[in-house]
Scaffold this motif. Structure first.
Motif, short mmCIF file in Angstrom:
data_model
loop_
_atom_site.label_atom_id
_atom_site.label_comp_id
_atom_site.label_asym_id
_atom_site.label_seq_id
_atom_site.Cartn_x
_atom_site.Cartn_y
_atom_site.Cartn_z
N MET A 1 0.84 -1.20 0.00
CA MET A 1 0.00 0.00 0.00
C MET A 1 0.88 1.26 0.00
SD MET A 1 -2.91 1.05 2.72
CE MET A 1 -2.99 -0.63 3.33
N VAL A 2 0.51 2.23 -0.82
CA VAL A 2 1.28 3.47 -0.90
C VAL A 2 0.89 4.41 0.25
CG1 VAL A 2 2.01 3.69 -3.29
CG2 VAL A 2 -0.39 4.05 -2.69
N VAL A 3 1.86 5.16 0.71
CA VAL A 3 1.57 6.11 1.78
C VAL A 3 1.03 7.40 1.18
CG1 VAL A 3 2.56 7.41 3.71
CG2 VAL A 3 3.42 5.12 3.16
N ALA A 4 -0.08 7.86 1.69
CA ALA A 4 -0.73 9.03 1.11
C ALA A 4 -0.05 10.32 1.56
CB ALA A 4 -2.20 9.06 1.52
N ASN A 5 -0.03 11.31 0.67
CA ASN A 5 0.48 12.63 1.01
C ASN A 5 -0.63 13.51 1.58
OD1 ASN A 5 1.95 11.68 -1.72
ND2 ASN A 5 3.38 12.71 -0.34
N ALA A 6 -1.84 13.14 1.28
CA ALA A 6 -2.98 13.89 1.81
C ALA A 6 -4.18 12.95 1.90
CB ALA A 6 -3.32 15.06 0.91
N VAL A 7 -5.06 13.27 2.83
CA VAL A 7 -6.22 12.42 3.06
C VAL A 7 -7.45 13.32 3.06
CG1 VAL A 7 -7.35 10.95 4.77
CG2 VAL A 7 -4.87 10.81 4.46
N CYS A 8 -8.54 12.83 2.49
CA CYS A 8 -9.78 13.59 2.68
C CYS A 8 -10.94 12.66 2.95
CB CYS A 8 -10.05 14.53 1.51
SG CYS A 8 -10.72 13.77 0.06
N ASP A 9 -11.88 13.15 3.73
CA ASP A 9 -13.05 12.36 4.09
C ASP A 9 -14.20 12.81 3.20
OD1 ASP A 9 -15.24 11.12 5.18
OD2 ASP A 9 -14.56 11.39 7.25
N ALA A 10 -14.69 11.90 2.38
CA ALA A 10 -15.76 12.25 1.44
C ALA A 10 -17.13 11.86 1.98
CB ALA A 10 -15.51 11.58 0.10
N ALA A 11 -17.17 11.34 3.20
CA ALA A 11 -18.44 10.84 3.77
C ALA A 11 -19.13 9.95 2.73
CB ALA A 11 -19.32 12.00 4.22
N SER A 12 -20.40 10.22 2.40
CA SER A 12 -21.01 9.41 1.35
C SER A 12 -21.32 10.26 0.12
CB SER A 12 -22.27 8.71 1.86
OG SER A 12 -23.13 9.69 2.41
N LEU A 13 -20.57 11.34 0.01
CA LEU A 13 -20.71 12.25 -1.13
C LEU A 13 -20.34 11.53 -2.42
CD1 LEU A 13 -21.21 15.35 -1.45
CD2 LEU A 13 -18.74 15.64 -1.35
N SER A 14 -21.11 11.79 -3.49
CA SER A 14 -20.74 11.16 -4.75
C SER A 14 -20.47 12.22 -5.82
CB SER A 14 -21.82 10.18 -5.20
OG SER A 14 -22.97 10.89 -5.57
N LEU A 15 -19.93 11.76 -6.94
CA LEU A 15 -19.65 12.67 -8.05
C LEU A 15 -20.95 13.29 -8.53
CD1 LEU A 15 -17.10 10.50 -10.02
CD2 LEU A 15 -16.60 12.58 -8.73
N GLY A 16 -20.90 14.54 -8.86
CA GLY A 16 -22.10 15.23 -9.29
C GLY A 16 -22.78 15.93 -8.12
N GLU A 17 -22.42 15.51 -6.89
CA GLU A 17 -22.98 16.16 -5.70
C GLU A 17 -21.96 17.09 -5.04
OE1 GLU A 17 -25.82 12.54 -4.04
OE2 GLU A 17 -23.89 12.93 -3.11
N GLY A 18 -20.75 17.16 -5.64
CA GLY A 18 -19.71 18.01 -5.06
C GLY A 18 -18.43 17.27 -4.74
N LEU A 19 -18.46 15.94 -4.85
CA LEU A 19 -17.23 15.19 -4.59
C LEU A 19 -16.12 15.64 -5.53
CD1 LEU A 19 -15.66 12.96 -3.17
CD2 LEU A 19 -16.68 11.30 -4.75
N GLU A 20 -16.50 15.96 -6.79
CA GLU A 20 -15.49 16.38 -7.76
C GLU A 20 -14.84 17.70 -7.34
OE1 GLU A 20 -18.68 16.01 -8.23
OE2 GLU A 20 -19.48 17.96 -8.83
N VAL A 21 -15.59 18.55 -6.64
CA VAL A 21 -15.03 19.82 -6.16
C VAL A 21 -14.04 19.56 -5.04
CG1 VAL A 21 -15.57 22.04 -5.08
CG2 VAL A 21 -17.14 21.06 -6.77
N LEU A 22 -14.46 18.71 -4.10
CA LEU A 22 -13.60 18.36 -2.97
C LEU A 22 -12.29 17.76 -3.47
CD1 LEU A 22 -13.31 17.95 0.12
CD2 LEU A 22 -14.45 15.74 -0.16
N LEU A 23 -12.40 16.82 -4.40
CA LEU A 23 -11.20 16.14 -4.90
C LEU A 23 -10.29 17.10 -5.67
CD1 LEU A 23 -12.74 12.79 -6.20
CD2 LEU A 23 -11.62 13.25 -4.01
N SER A 24 -10.89 17.94 -6.50
CA SER A 24 -10.07 18.87 -7.29
C SER A 24 -9.31 19.82 -6.38
CB SER A 24 -10.95 19.68 -8.25
OG SER A 24 -11.57 18.82 -9.17
N ARG A 25 -9.99 20.33 -5.35
CA ARG A 25 -9.32 21.24 -4.42
C ARG A 25 -8.18 20.54 -3.68
NH1 ARG A 25 -11.72 26.21 -2.96
NH2 ARG A 25 -12.64 26.96 -4.88
#
Lengths: 409, 273
Positions: free
Chosen positions: A1-25
């Motif tokens: 497993m690779v060690v992450a440089n950053a972590v984010c919690d997406a809860a149960s958010l999906s693409l089209g609901e804002g997950l793409e914004v969270l990930l892009s940022r």
């Protein structure tokens, strides 16, 4: 497993609901090759994120379960979302002073390809070039502009509400006709004073925003002046009067001028400067309180325009003394092109005399004539003072003032 | 400049003209004369390549497999998009159907896209077969044969699959991962009604195909010039955004193995010639 440089919690958010914004940022803050781990409770996240990562050119590194949640790993790709030469890292973004300094830094020369970006913004490469051609601070900017803009904004008035229209009395026909002729003349001059800055705004680089904003208030002022002058002409029986060819010719030379500094000098230092004395004269000799109030309020606005232009010319000449010759040459050039017009529209001059005389009574007309001659002298003296203020010698100032158009503006 | 290198593409959308005019400009800036011709379908384009009337065909994976079969492998791939390298098929299902894995599809209504779409018809059938599901016997299959000849490029048949699943007219369906990812991210999927349940192993999609005996130094130079297109260069970005890539990649031929096998398993060329 690779060690992450950053972590984010997406809860149960999906693409089209804002997950793409969270990930892009989150991915924006990583360097190419670094890993973002996304913790999610959405059972179909694996399929969705894998597909998303591919078309956004990040690399899907797989998914594993951890404490009953799904953890997806995405490797930041090399594509920049915005192509810039400036890199603004997070620390810089958090440093308020740096950001503010960037906005406050007046460029000596602005670059057309920065387009409509506000000064201090980071501009993507590949933006189109704009046809701005006033690009140098010494011609496009002055240190008093932002203060004058503030003053202009707080001094706006309403042509319908702030003029005591109900106080308009019935006045004698000759005086009323004279007021209306003067209003017609003032309105046509104010059209020039509106069109000239309006012509220059699209040519001045937006990074000289203080100038642009001030000129915008000037345009707004002139619109109100046109409104109020025309309303006065229409409000008491006589209506709009004559507009002379010589006046039009004189005003057109202002619009035709193809240099911002020259146009601003001719319009605002010489023209609007001269108008201050004209408006004061009208206020003093107005046959009714409405005309007096109109002249008073418009003069206050015009004084601001003159102050702006004086500051502008002073700054330009201090930056580069050769501008003095350039401005003098422009004034002489205009004078020679208007050589055939030796006097103001005679109907305007007569009207001023009638107003100062209080009518056509023979015993009062000489007072009117004297008052108008006195006005011309005052205009000349004040023009000389203004010219000296921006750096012309006394002799040059006298000569330039002498050659100024008899049309006042 | 000598006689231009002629590339053929299928006009699946009006923007294809714009894209290829921009690509012509790009090659011109690199001293290479490039020109393009457009076909309305991949079968005609493949025939033109085989007849030698064009130099390079911008092919779908299915068109490439056709060329490969017709030339007994005497063809060559010059390059592909980064987005063509690890293409995948996504199986989607209605959220209330109880379908959570491939095995759950048995006895269910399943929709495929156009019969000539690698991602939405041919490969899904192959992958289902590999998982023990015979599309003829084990599921009730609906096919949306839209824009046949364009090999799924237009996305209309994938849109029809998604719509059918959303409306509950079918229980599940197959779409390409690109279509799925983009439609999700732009809010085109009703997440209360549709979910992804399976992603296929990766396979390769489009490529620039040439005949082996046509391959020469000029095409090598053409390929190298293409590979230098840089997404972080604003002049190139416009082309790459329109063509849907961020990097041109060298061919990864192993990625076509699933489709070579799939066309045999589903008997695609027996039916379609």
């Amino acid at each position: 497993m690779v060690v992450a440089n950053a972590v984010c919690d997406a809860a149960s958010l999906s693409l089209g609901e804002g997950l793409e914004v969270l990930l892009s940022r989150k991915l924006d803050t990583l360097a190419p090759g670094q890993i973002l781990d996304v913790h999610s409770d959405d059972p179909s996240i694996e399929h969705d994120l894998r597909a998303w990562a591919r078309f956004t050119a990040h690399e899907w590194k797989g998914m594993h379960a951890e404490n009953g949640r799904f953890v997806c790993s995405i490797q930041r790709g090399t594509a920049q979302r915005i192509i810039t030469t400036v890199s603004r890292d997070r620390e810089e973004l958090d440093t308020r002073t740096l950001v503010l300094e960037a906005a406050a830094r007046i460029p000596r020369t602005a670059h057309p390809e920065t387009g409509f970006s506000p000064r201090g913004a980071i501009v993507e490469k590949g933006s189109p070039e704009f046809p701005f051609d006033v690009l140098n601070a010494d011609q496009a900017w002055n240190p008093e502009a932002s203060e004058l803009y503030e003053r202009a904004v707080s001094s706006q008035w309403n042509a319908a509400m702030d003029i005591p229209w109900n106080a308009l009395p019935v006045i004698d026909r000759e005086s009323e006709r004279s007021v209306c002729q003067v209003m017609t003349f003032l309105a046509e001059n104010e059209f020039a004073a509106l069109y000239v800055p309006a012509k220059w705004i699209p040519r001045i680089h937006p990074h000289f925003v203080e100038t642009i904003m001030f000129l915008s208030t000037q345009i707004c002022d002139e619109a109100r002046h046109i409104e109020v002058f025309v309303k006065r002409a229409l409000s008491n029986g006589s209506g709009l009067q004559f507009s002379s060819a010589s006046t039009q010719r004189s005003l057109k030379t202002l619009l035709d001028r193809e240099d911002f500094l020259e146009a601003s000098f001719l319009l605002s230092v010489l023209g609007e400067g001269t108008f201050l004395d004209l408006l004061r004269f009208i206020e003093a000799h107005a046959p009714d309180p409405v005309t007096a109030e109109i002249a008073r309020r418009t003069r206050i606005d015009e004084a601001r325009h003159v102050q702006f232009a004086l500051a502008h010319m002073k700054h330009a000449i201090e930056s580069d003394s050769s501008f003095r010759h350039k401005l003098a040459a422009a004034a002489r050039d205009r004078a020679s092109s208007l050589a055939q017009a030796r006097t103001v529209n005679p109907l305007v001059e007569e009207s001023l005399i009638v107003l100062a005389a209080g009518g056509l009574e023979p015993q009062h007309l000489p007072n009117g004539v004297r008052a108008v001659r006195g006005l011309y002298d005052t205009m000349h003296e004040n023009r000389i003072k203004r010219l000296q203020l921006i750096g012309f010698s006394k002799a040059d100032s006298e000569a330039l003032s002498q050659s100024h158009t008899p049309n006042f503006m | 400049m000598s006689k231009p290198i002629t590339v053929a593409a299928v006009a699946y959308d009006a923007k294809v003209v714009t894209i290829w005019e921009m690509i012509n400009d790009y090659f011109r800036s690199r001293g290479i004369a490039n020109d393009y011709v457009l076909f309305s379908n991949y079968e005609a384009q493949v025939e033109a390549l085989l007849a030698g009337t064009i130099d390079i065909a911008w092919n779908t994976n299915l068109a490439y497999v056709r060329v490969h079969r017709r030339t007994n492998g005497h063809c060559k791939v010059l390059a592909m998009r980064d987005t063509d390298v690890e293409f995948a098929t996504v199986l989607i299902a209605g959220t209330t159907t109880g379908i959570n894995k491939i095995a759950d599809l048995k006895g269910k209504r399943v929709a495929f896209g156009s019969r000539d779409s690698g991602q939405a018809a041919i490969l899904p059938a192959y992958f289902l077969a590999a998982s023990g599901i015979d599309v003829q016997k084990d599921i009730r299959l609906t096919r949306f044969d839209l824009d046949v000849g364009k090999h799924g490029d237009t996305g209309t048949s994938e849109a029809a699959v998604l719509e059918a699943v959303t409306k509950g007219e079918t229980d599940a369906g197959a779409v390409g991962d690109q279509y799925w990812g983009r439609t999700l991210a732009t809010g085109g999927v009703d997440r209360n009604k549709v979910k992804a349940i399976w992603t296929s192993p990766p396979y390769c999609h489009c490529n620039f195909t040439v005949l082996e005996n046509r391959y020469a130094k000029d095409l090598e130079e053409w390929t190298e010039a293409l590979l230098q297109m840089d997404y972080n260069n604003p002049a190139h970005r416009a082309i790459m955004d329109m063509e849907g890539l961020k990097r041109w990649a060298r061919p990864q031929l192993a990625g076509y193995k699933p489709l070579f096998e799939a066309v045999e398993v589903v008997g695609y060329f027996n039916a379609s010639g």
